[in-house]
Write a protein that holds these residues in place. Structure first.
Motif, mmCIF file in Angstrom:
data_model
loop_
_atom_site.group_PDB
_atom_site.id
_atom_site.type_symbol
_atom_site.label_atom_id
_atom_site.label_comp_id
_atom_site.label_asym_id
_atom_site.label_seq_id
_atom_site.Cartn_x
_atom_site.Cartn_y
_atom_site.Cartn_z
ATOM 1 N N SER A 70 6.537 8.410 0.695
ATOM 2 C CA SER A 70 6.104 9.233 -0.440
ATOM 3 C C SER A 70 5.268 8.447 -1.434
ATOM 4 O O SER A 70 4.489 9.014 -2.190
ATOM 5 C CB SER A 70 7.292 9.907 -1.123
ATOM 6 N N VAL A 71 5.399 7.114 -1.465
ATOM 7 C CA VAL A 71 4.549 6.334 -2.367
ATOM 8 C C VAL A 71 3.321 5.777 -1.636
ATOM 9 O O VAL A 71 2.555 4.998 -2.183
ATOM 10 C CB VAL A 71 5.305 5.158 -3.045
ATOM 11 N N GLY A 72 3.156 6.200 -0.372
ATOM 12 C CA GLY A 72 1.944 5.826 0.353
ATOM 13 C C GLY A 72 1.976 4.436 0.961
ATOM 14 O O GLY A 72 0.930 3.812 1.150
ATOM 15 N N ILE A 73 3.177 3.934 1.288
ATOM 16 C CA ILE A 73 3.265 2.656 2.003
ATOM 17 C C ILE A 73 3.467 2.982 3.486
ATOM 18 O O ILE A 73 4.434 3.634 3.864
ATOM 19 C CB ILE A 73 4.453 1.805 1.475
ATOM 20 N N SER A 74 2.522 2.509 4.315
ATOM 21 C CA SER A 74 2.572 2.910 5.718
ATOM 22 C C SER A 74 3.552 2.050 6.507
ATOM 23 O O SER A 74 3.930 0.949 6.101
ATOM 24 C CB SER A 74 1.183 2.837 6.336
ATOM 25 N N GLU A 75 3.936 2.598 7.683
ATOM 26 C CA GLU A 75 5.043 2.037 8.446
ATOM 27 C C GLU A 75 4.817 0.584 8.872
ATOM 28 O O GLU A 75 5.767 -0.186 8.942
ATOM 29 C CB GLU A 75 5.284 2.920 9.682
ATOM 30 N N GLU A 76 3.536 0.219 9.126
ATOM 31 C CA GLU A 76 3.340 -1.164 9.602
ATOM 32 C C GLU A 76 3.680 -2.208 8.532
ATOM 33 O O GLU A 76 3.791 -3.389 8.845
ATOM 34 C CB GLU A 76 1.913 -1.368 10.151
ATOM 35 N N LEU A 77 3.868 -1.761 7.319
ATOM 36 C CA LEU A 77 4.226 -2.727 6.269
ATOM 37 C C LEU A 77 5.745 -2.851 6.076
ATOM 38 O O LEU A 77 6.216 -3.730 5.366
ATOM 39 C CB LEU A 77 3.579 -2.317 4.937
ATOM 40 N N PHE A 78 6.511 -1.959 6.722
ATOM 41 C CA PHE A 78 7.958 -1.901 6.460
ATOM 42 C C PHE A 78 8.662 -3.241 6.707
ATOM 43 O O PHE A 78 9.594 -3.588 6.016
ATOM 44 C CB PHE A 78 8.642 -0.818 7.318
ATOM 45 N N ASN A 79 8.209 -3.978 7.732
ATOM 46 C CA ASN A 79 8.904 -5.219 8.056
ATOM 47 C C ASN A 79 8.197 -6.472 7.545
ATOM 48 O O ASN A 79 8.562 -7.589 7.880
ATOM 49 C CB ASN A 79 9.137 -5.317 9.565
ATOM 50 N N GLU A 80 7.172 -6.236 6.710
ATOM 51 C CA GLU A 80 6.495 -7.376 6.074
ATOM 52 C C GLU A 80 7.331 -7.859 4.881
ATOM 53 O O GLU A 80 8.155 -7.124 4.336
ATOM 54 C CB GLU A 80 5.115 -6.949 5.555
ATOM 55 N N SER A 81 7.052 -9.079 4.457
ATOM 56 C CA SER A 81 7.683 -9.550 3.229
ATOM 57 C C SER A 81 7.033 -8.827 2.040
ATOM 58 O O SER A 81 5.813 -8.703 1.996
ATOM 59 C CB SER A 81 7.466 -11.055 3.079
ATOM 60 N N PRO A 82 7.837 -8.348 1.091
ATOM 61 C CA PRO A 82 7.227 -7.658 -0.052
ATOM 62 C C PRO A 82 6.251 -8.559 -0.816
ATOM 63 O O PRO A 82 5.346 -8.080 -1.482
ATOM 64 C CB PRO A 82 8.417 -7.251 -0.932
ATOM 65 N N PHE A 83 6.448 -9.861 -0.689
ATOM 66 C CA PHE A 83 5.606 -10.792 -1.459
ATOM 67 C C PHE A 83 4.234 -11.015 -0.833
ATOM 68 O O PHE A 83 3.383 -11.670 -1.413
ATOM 69 C CB PHE A 83 6.342 -12.114 -1.656
ATOM 70 N N SER A 84 4.050 -10.468 0.396
ATOM 71 C CA SER A 84 2.741 -10.620 1.027
ATOM 72 C C SER A 84 1.816 -9.455 0.656
ATOM 73 O O SER A 84 0.669 -9.422 1.062
ATOM 74 C CB SER A 84 2.900 -10.681 2.554
ATOM 75 N N LEU A 85 2.329 -8.503 -0.128
ATOM 76 C CA LEU A 85 1.536 -7.315 -0.442
ATOM 77 C C LEU A 85 0.665 -7.538 -1.677
ATOM 78 O O LEU A 85 0.858 -8.493 -2.427
ATOM 79 C CB LEU A 85 2.473 -6.129 -0.713
ATOM 80 N N SER A 86 -0.298 -6.636 -1.878
ATOM 81 C CA SER A 86 -1.122 -6.694 -3.088
ATOM 82 C C SER A 86 -0.293 -6.211 -4.287
ATOM 83 O O SER A 86 0.765 -5.598 -4.115
ATOM 84 C CB SER A 86 -2.347 -5.797 -2.930
ATOM 85 N N ARG A 128 3.971 -2.819 -6.567
ATOM 86 C CA ARG A 128 4.441 -1.901 -7.587
ATOM 87 C C ARG A 128 4.964 -0.611 -6.950
ATOM 88 O O ARG A 128 5.989 -0.065 -7.353
ATOM 89 C CB ARG A 128 3.301 -1.606 -8.569
ATOM 90 N N ARG A 129 4.250 -0.143 -5.907
ATOM 91 C CA ARG A 129 4.691 1.095 -5.254
ATOM 92 C C ARG A 129 5.989 0.900 -4.472
ATOM 93 O O ARG A 129 6.849 1.778 -4.447
ATOM 94 C CB ARG A 129 3.580 1.636 -4.355
ATOM 95 N N VAL A 130 6.156 -0.289 -3.874
ATOM 96 C CA VAL A 130 7.418 -0.568 -3.178
ATOM 97 C C VAL A 130 8.573 -0.563 -4.186
ATOM 98 O O VAL A 130 9.649 -0.009 -3.923
ATOM 99 C CB VAL A 130 7.356 -1.931 -2.436
#
Lengths: 268, 287
Positions: B131-147, B152-154
């Motif tokens: 619902s916040v627009g984070i796609s499935e391929e990011l689910f198992n990434e480290s949150p700290f690798s995101l922009s 913020r959306r996570v």
């Protein structure tokens, strides 16, 4: 001779991703240039490279004719000062006066000169009545004005503002932008922001997108480039959108309306 | 259902010399969550905005007076179980990305519902992320690798996963570029209109008020100095000048045109399109 010359500047924090890619531009003495772009576009990286807080071997930066390197960095820092986003991270003194004095003490400026400069620059930013106050008790706008006075006191020719208004409230923004406007005559200014309305203080706009320059024009032209600005995650000014609508629909008295809209854009 | 405050005052540490330093004084306020309002809270730095919203979910206890959150009472005299309250009233701080801590995005979002003992937590977390627009391929990434915007959306998904009825945001758009800001606002408007969440949003940004607010509270020195719609607010010149509020840009622009071209215009328009249509009407249409 340009006071700032940047040639083919490239910078990477990690191997994969370029923060800046082959960036070149010149800035003349006395110019006020806004650098805008999305989060991660490279604008803050550029600011840090210009004042030597970051260094790179890829490309060159000339400040007042001096090529920036390990050997020249002290000399260059006397020519260029930077004000950051968060004033809370920039305070060291227990009083406003102390705080402005800090950089001067580090440069072994004598006491009389120091007193003179503190008074002068606190007055320019409108904080002379607060010299004996504790910076902690100031508002965001007041803190940021003290931070500006501290940088001004170093009497550098060039000033960089890196999103200097993004963490303060609207009244504070007005105080700070008024202080910055009053410096226009004497300084060369680089103003980093993603608020296009603040770029109208300046003469010219450089737009960065993913580390590359996608626009470098006089402000009047730059501010009209709706597509480039939108594609760079920026938000065109309402005035420009209205001008477009008024002309597209050939509205009655459109020339008069357009004139007022331009005035309204520049008022802020 | 409602959050209501009656005669609430709040003081941080009491100073021996000066007595208690009140941040909020004698506040009476009701937020009816059935109304699905998008409430913006504005006011100068230090006016008490952040303190006020922390009373809404029991992060702070009032020094005096009573806070009633969905019929649970929080006061200095009474101990209340806060877990239920916090599950239903989620709070997102200014830089929510600093609240992330888990190894993967999915685990981070699962933390809240797990902590509240909810069932089906993995699916809850996945739905919240989508619902916040984070796609499935990011689910198992480290949150700290995101922009920054993704982080913020996570963090917001982490609050959403517990299905709160009320979402409170303390200046969530600070530092985001205009596109990031617009995306976040669109998301919150969707949560408000489609998912019927009450949104409470602290901001300095009048464009946010213009775009989204259905109710505005103005805080001034620990008091609520205005409570009404944005239209009532901006049309009230005394409140605007007393609180040195800056008008949203479309209103400022129309005001300029009205004065300089001496036109009969209703200046209280909140987006470019409405402003243009009013201008067209006032000028008698096209050439």
């Amino acid at each position: 001779m340009a006071i700032i010359e940047v040639n083919n500047l490239t910078y990477r924090y990690t191997k994969k991703k370029y923060a800046l890619k082959d960036v070149s531009f010149k800035i003349e003495r006395g110019e006020f240039v806004s650098i805008v772009g999305h989060n991660g576009s490279g604008k803050s990286t550029l600011g840090k490279l210009l004042c030597g807080l970051l260094q790179t071997k890829h490309g060159e930066i000339l400040i007042d004719g001096i090529k920036l390197s390990d050997d020249t960095i002290d000399e260059v820092r006397q020519k260029i000062g930077i004000v950051f986003q968060n004033p809370d991270n920039q305070f060291v003194g227990v009083t406003v006066k102390n705080d402005i004095a800090f950089g001067l003490e580090n440069r072994n400026i004598d006491v009389d000169e120091m007193e003179k400069r503190i008074k002068k620059y606190a007055t320019i930013v409108g904080m002379d009545e607060f010299l004996d106050k504790n910076p902690e008790n100031l508002s965001g706008g007041q803190k940021q004005r003290v931070a500006i006075a501290s940088v001004l006191a170093m009497e550098t020719d060039i000033l960089i503002f890196d999103e200097a208004t993004s963490m303060i409230d609207p009244l504070g923004v007005k105080e700070v932008t008024n202080a910055i406007k009053s410096l226009k005559e004497e300084k060369t200014i680089i103003y980093i922001t993603h608020n296009l309305d603040e770029t109208l203080m300046g003469d010219r706009m450089i737009v960065l997108k993913n580390g590359e320059i996608v626009l470098d024009e006089k402000i009047d032209n730059a501010i009209k480039q709706k597509d480039i600005l939108t594609n760079s995650n920026l938000e065109p000014l309402e005035q420009m959108e209205l001008i477009e609508l008024v002309n597209k629909n050939n509205l009655n008295r459109k020339e008069e309306v357009e004139k007022v809209l331009w005035q309204s854009a520049y008022q802020k | 259902m409602a959050i209501s405050l009656s005669k609430v005052s709040f003081a941080y540490e009491k100073s021996r010399k000066t007595g208690p330093l009140y941040v909020l004084k004698d506040i009476d306020l009701t937020i009816d969550t059935e109304k699905n309002d998008f409430i913006t809270i504005i006011g100068h730095t230090g006016s008490g905005k952040s303190t006020l919203v922390q009373l809404f979910n029991g992060l702070l206890t009032p020094s005096s007076g009573e806070v009633n959150v969905f019929n649970k009472i929080i006061s200095s005299k009474k101990k209340t179980k806060l877990k239920e309250i916090r599950k239903r009233v989620g709070l997102v701080f200014q830089f929510p990305e600093y609240q992330l801590f888990e190894e993967t995005v999915l685990k981070d979002v699962m933390f809240g519902p797990k902590n509240y003992g909810l069932d089906d937590i993995e699916n809850r977390a996945k739905r919240a992320l989508q619902s916040v627009g984070i796609s499935e391929e990011l689910f198992n990434e480290s949150p700290f690798s995101l922009s920054g915007g993704q982080m913020r959306r996570v963090a917001i998904a982490g609050i959403l996963a517990s299905s709160p009825d009320v979402l409170i945001f303390d200046e969530p758009t600070v530092g985001l570029d205009p596109k990031g800001k617009k995306e976040l606002l669109d998301l919150l408007e969707k949560l408000n209109k489609v998912d019927n969440k009450t949104i409470i949003f602290i901001t300095h940004d009048m464009e946010v008020v213009a775009k989204a607010a259905t109710r505005v509270l103005v805080l001034d020195n620990g008091n609520i100095s205005f409570d009404g719609t944005k239209d009532e607010l901006f049309r009230n010149e005394k409140i605007v000048s007393d609180n040195s509020l800056i008008l949203p840009s479309t209103i400022r622009i129309l005001k300029d045109i009205k004065e300089k071209l001496n036109l009969d215009i209703d200046i209280y328009k909140y987006n470019v399109n409405d402003a243009y249509l009013e201008l067209e009407r006032a000028l008698g249409g096209q050439k």
